[in-house]
Design a protein around this motif. Structure first.
Motif, PDB file in Angstrom:
ATOM      1  N   PRO A  32       0.803  -1.235   0.000  1.00 35.62           N
ATOM      2  CA  PRO A  32       0.000   0.000   0.000  1.00 35.62           C
ATOM      3  C   PRO A  32       0.832   1.279   0.000  1.00 35.62           C
ATOM      4  CG  PRO A  32      -0.937  -1.597   1.515  1.00 35.62           C
ATOM      5  CD  PRO A  32       0.368  -2.177   1.028  1.00 35.62           C
ATOM      6  N   GLU A  33       1.927   1.315   0.751  1.00 35.73           N
ATOM      7  CA  GLU A  33       2.727   2.533   0.797  1.00 35.73           C
ATOM      8  C   GLU A  33       3.450   2.792  -0.525  1.00 35.73           C
ATOM      9  OE1 GLU A  33       5.060  -0.717   3.053  1.00 35.73           O
ATOM     10  OE2 GLU A  33       2.980  -0.089   2.873  1.00 35.73           O
ATOM     11  N   ASP A  34       3.913   1.720  -1.186  1.00 30.85           N
ATOM     12  CA  ASP A  34       4.553   1.884  -2.492  1.00 30.85           C
ATOM     13  C   ASP A  34       3.541   2.378  -3.526  1.00 30.85           C
ATOM     14  OD1 ASP A  34       7.061   1.103  -1.606  1.00 30.85           O
ATOM     15  OD2 ASP A  34       6.846  -0.970  -2.272  1.00 30.85           O
ATOM     16  N   LEU A  35       2.349   1.792  -3.494  1.00 34.17           N
ATOM     17  CA  LEU A  35       1.316   2.197  -4.434  1.00 34.17           C
ATOM     18  C   LEU A  35       0.915   3.656  -4.212  1.00 34.17           C
ATOM     19  CD1 LEU A  35      -0.663   1.454  -6.691  1.00 34.17           C
ATOM     20  CD2 LEU A  35      -2.248   0.653  -4.919  1.00 34.17           C
ATOM     21  N   ALA A  36       0.720   4.037  -2.966  1.00 39.84           N
ATOM     22  CA  ALA A  36       0.322   5.421  -2.658  1.00 39.84           C
ATOM     23  C   ALA A  36       1.378   6.412  -3.109  1.00 39.84           C
ATOM     24  CB  ALA A  36       0.048   5.572  -1.167  1.00 39.84           C
ATOM     25  N   ASN A  37       2.645   6.107  -2.862  1.00 40.19           N
ATOM     26  CA  ASN A  37       3.730   7.009  -3.292  1.00 40.19           C
ATOM     27  C   ASN A  37       3.792   7.110  -4.811  1.00 40.19           C
ATOM     28  OD1 ASN A  37       4.529   7.663  -0.685  1.00 40.19           O
ATOM     29  ND2 ASN A  37       6.045   6.022  -0.592  1.00 40.19           N
ATOM     30  N   PHE A  38       3.677   5.976  -5.487  1.00 45.60           N
ATOM     31  CA  PHE A  38       3.710   5.973  -6.942  1.00 45.60           C
ATOM     32  C   PHE A  38       2.565   6.804  -7.516  1.00 45.60           C
ATOM     33  CE2 PHE A  38       2.038   4.197 -10.891  1.00 45.60           C
ATOM     34  CZ  PHE A  38       3.117   4.427 -11.731  1.00 45.60           C
ATOM     35  N   LEU A  39       1.365   6.575  -7.015  1.00 41.64           N
ATOM     36  CA  LEU A  39       0.210   7.311  -7.528  1.00 41.64           C
ATOM     37  C   LEU A  39       0.351   8.807  -7.264  1.00 41.64           C
ATOM     38  CD1 LEU A  39      -2.630   4.851  -6.474  1.00 41.64           C
ATOM     39  CD2 LEU A  39      -1.720   5.221  -8.782  1.00 41.64           C
ATOM     40  N   GLY A  40       0.901   9.161  -6.109  1.00 42.96           N
ATOM     41  CA  GLY A  40       1.118  10.567  -5.786  1.00 42.96           C
ATOM     42  C   GLY A  40       2.126  11.231  -6.706  1.00 42.96           C
ATOM     43  N   GLU A  41       3.117  10.457  -7.161  1.00 39.02           N
ATOM     44  CA  GLU A  41       4.140  10.998  -8.060  1.00 39.02           C
ATOM     45  C   GLU A  41       3.688  10.983  -9.522  1.00 39.02           C
ATOM     46  OE1 GLU A  41       7.547   8.534  -7.411  1.00 39.02           O
ATOM     47  OE2 GLU A  41       7.829   9.234  -5.351  1.00 39.02           O
ATOM     48  N   SER A  42       3.026   9.918  -9.919  1.00 40.91           N
ATOM     49  CA  SER A  42       2.738   9.708 -11.342  1.00 40.91           C
ATOM     50  C   SER A  42       1.348  10.113 -11.789  1.00 40.91           C
ATOM     51  CB  SER A  42       2.947   8.234 -11.684  1.00 40.91           C
ATOM     52  OG  SER A  42       4.277   7.870 -11.463  1.00 40.91           O
ATOM     53  N   HIS A  43       0.392  10.130 -10.873  1.00 36.07           N
ATOM     54  CA  HIS A  43      -0.989  10.385 -11.273  1.00 36.07           C
ATOM     55  C   HIS A  43      -1.638  11.484 -10.444  1.00 36.07           C
ATOM     56  CE1 HIS A  43      -1.176   7.124 -14.166  1.00 36.07           C
ATOM     57  NE2 HIS A  43      -0.557   6.367 -13.303  1.00 36.07           N
ATOM     58  N   SER A  44      -0.834  12.393  -9.951  1.00 37.60           N
ATOM     59  CA  SER A  44      -1.411  13.516  -9.198  1.00 37.60           C
ATOM     60  C   SER A  44      -1.976  14.548 -10.173  1.00 37.60           C
ATOM     61  CB  SER A  44      -0.350  14.175  -8.320  1.00 37.60           C
ATOM     62  OG  SER A  44       0.588  14.864  -9.120  1.00 37.60           O
ATOM     63  N   GLU A  45      -2.888  15.344  -9.682  1.00 37.19           N
ATOM     64  CA  GLU A  45      -3.459  16.404 -10.504  1.00 37.19           C
ATOM     65  C   GLU A  45      -2.369  17.379 -10.951  1.00 37.19           C
ATOM     66  OE1 GLU A  45      -6.848  19.926 -10.204  1.00 37.19           O
ATOM     67  OE2 GLU A  45      -6.872  18.300  -8.729  1.00 37.19           O
ATOM     68  N   GLU A  46      -1.427  17.687 -10.054  1.00 34.70           N
ATOM     69  CA  GLU A  46      -0.342  18.615 -10.393  1.00 34.70           C
ATOM     70  C   GLU A  46       0.533  18.056 -11.513  1.00 34.70           C
ATOM     71  OE1 GLU A  46      -0.960  17.458  -7.225  1.00 34.70           O
ATOM     72  OE2 GLU A  46      -2.066  19.229  -6.567  1.00 34.70           O
ATOM     73  N   LYS A  47       0.868  16.772 -11.428  1.00 33.74           N
ATOM     74  CA  LYS A  47       1.707  16.147 -12.455  1.00 33.74           C
ATOM     75  C   LYS A  47       0.978  16.153 -13.799  1.00 33.74           C
ATOM     76  CE  LYS A  47       4.623  13.096 -14.318  1.00 33.74           C
ATOM     77  NZ  LYS A  47       5.695  12.282 -14.094  1.00 33.74           N
ATOM     78  N   VAL A  48      -0.294  15.792 -13.784  1.00 31.11           N
ATOM     79  CA  VAL A  48      -1.062  15.757 -15.031  1.00 31.11           C
ATOM     80  C   VAL A  48      -1.193  17.161 -15.617  1.00 31.11           C
ATOM     81  CG1 VAL A  48      -3.313  15.209 -16.043  1.00 31.11           C
ATOM     82  CG2 VAL A  48      -2.279  13.637 -14.396  1.00 31.11           C
ATOM     83  N   ALA A  49      -1.403  18.159 -14.785  1.00 27.11           N
ATOM     84  CA  ALA A  49      -1.505  19.544 -15.277  1.00 27.11           C
ATOM     85  C   ALA A  49      -0.200  19.963 -15.962  1.00 27.11           C
ATOM     86  CB  ALA A  49      -1.843  20.485 -14.128  1.00 27.11           C
ATOM     87  N   LYS A  50       0.936  19.593 -15.389  1.00 29.99           N
ATOM     88  CA  LYS A  50       2.238  19.912 -16.010  1.00 29.99           C
ATOM     89  C   LYS A  50       2.392  19.203 -17.342  1.00 29.99           C
ATOM     90  CE  LYS A  50       4.778  20.939 -11.801  1.00 29.99           C
ATOM     91  NZ  LYS A  50       5.790  20.486 -10.840  1.00 29.99           N
ATOM     92  N   GLU A  51       1.937  17.958 -17.414  1.00 34.84           N
ATOM     93  CA  GLU A  51       2.022  17.215 -18.670  1.00 34.84           C
ATOM     94  C   GLU A  51       1.151  17.859 -19.743  1.00 34.84           C
ATOM     95  OE1 GLU A  51       2.991  12.722 -17.034  1.00 34.84           O
ATOM     96  OE2 GLU A  51       0.892  13.346 -17.218  1.00 34.84           O
ATOM     97  N   ILE A  52      -0.051  18.252 -19.379  1.00 32.74           N
ATOM     98  CA  ILE A  52      -0.949  18.895 -20.344  1.00 32.74           C
ATOM     99  C   ILE A  52      -0.322  20.179 -20.889  1.00 32.74           C
ATOM    100  CG2 ILE A  52      -3.170  20.101 -20.580  1.00 32.74           C
ATOM    101  CD1 ILE A  52      -4.306  18.011 -18.569  1.00 32.74           C
ATOM    102  N   ALA A  53       0.365  20.918 -20.032  1.00 36.89           N
ATOM    103  CA  ALA A  53       0.965  22.197 -20.434  1.00 36.89           C
ATOM    104  C   ALA A  53       2.300  22.032 -21.154  1.00 36.89           C
ATOM    105  CB  ALA A  53       1.163  23.076 -19.191  1.00 36.89           C
ATOM    106  N   ASP A  54       2.894  20.867 -21.098  1.00 35.71           N
ATOM    107  CA  ASP A  54       4.224  20.626 -21.660  1.00 35.71           C
ATOM    108  C   ASP A  54       4.151  20.512 -23.185  1.00 35.71           C
ATOM    109  OD1 ASP A  54       6.727  19.673 -22.455  1.00 35.71           O
ATOM    110  OD2 ASP A  54       6.892  18.282 -20.776  1.00 35.71           O
ATOM    111  N   PRO A  55       4.838  21.379 -23.925  1.00 34.62           N
ATOM    112  CA  PRO A  55       4.779  21.305 -25.390  1.00 34.62           C
ATOM    113  C   PRO A  55       5.449  20.048 -25.955  1.00 34.62           C
ATOM    114  CG  PRO A  55       6.332  22.998 -24.700  1.00 34.62           C
ATOM    115  CD  PRO A  55       5.652  22.510 -23.451  1.00 34.62           C
ATOM    116  N   ALA A  56       6.219  19.324 -25.140  1.00 34.43           N
ATOM    117  CA  ALA A  56       6.861  18.097 -25.593  1.00 34.43           C
ATOM    118  C   ALA A  56       5.960  16.871 -25.414  1.00 34.43           C
ATOM    119  CB  ALA A  56       8.174  17.883 -24.851  1.00 34.43           C
ATOM    120  N   LEU A  57       4.741  17.081 -24.936  1.00 39.65           N
ATOM    121  CA  LEU A  57       3.777  15.997 -24.776  1.00 39.65           C
ATOM    122  C   LEU A  57       2.501  16.333 -25.521  1.00 39.65           C
ATOM    123  CD1 LEU A  57       5.413  15.657 -21.824  1.00 39.65           C
ATOM    124  CD2 LEU A  57       3.499  14.143 -21.467  1.00 39.65           C
TER     125      LEU A  57
END
Length: 172
Positions: A32-57
């Protein structure tokens, strides 16, 4: 079903779908702790917002009557240059569908978009990582000309997942 580019206002719903899809398919594999950390790093709203704004994606979503059914991310750069066979290689980072919507042709529509976008960009190869114990996804990618080119791994916390690097050469 409509396919459209994601906007900043889509970040929360894309983060939620990414989390839900990952947990539904792979959540049982991790502490559970590994999954929670991964989701927080890879699927957070902040991370997704940066990806949407990134011209390289390129981030697109599939929706029907405003309901988010899936999304796809293309990184307009090579994810694994040591395994590149083309001169202009890009990476299909994620192709996710809502857990309840799998099997409705959403993945196919997103893959068609990804291949067309890659061609328009001038890419000659697309790479992607797929879990070694996910034969359904491997079969799906093989239908689009992707083949295994290397054994790689993917870390979720302390757990190392054995993955396959799949790639497809694109006609130029």
């Amino acid at each position: 079903m409509d396919i459209r580019f994601a906007q900043g206002s889509d970040a929360a719903s894309l983060a939620r779908l990414g989390t839900d899809s990952f947990v539904a398919k792979f959540g049982h594999l991790y502490r559970p702790e590994d999954l929670a950390n991964f989701l927080g790093e890879s699927h957070s709203e902040e991370k997704v917002a940066k990806e949407i704004a990134d011209p390289a994606l390129r981030v697109v979503l599939a929706e029907d009557d405003g309901n988010l059914l899936g999304f796809c991310k293309l990184v307009m750069d090579c994810g694994w240059p040591e395994h590149a066979r083309g001169a202009r290689v890009i990476e299909l980072k994620q192709l996710y569908t809502a857990p309840a919507a799998t099997g409705q042709g959403i993945g196919a529509r997103l893959m068609d978009w990804a291949l067309a976008e890659a061609a328009a960009f001038g890419a000659d190869e697309i790479q992607l990582s797929v879990y070694s114990d996910n034969p359904g996804a491997q079969k799906f990618y093989a239908r689009y000309g992707f083949d295994k080119v290397a054994d790689i791994h993917f870390m979720v916390g302390e757990k190392r997942d054995e993955e396959f690097l799949f790639a497809a050469l694109l006609a130029g």
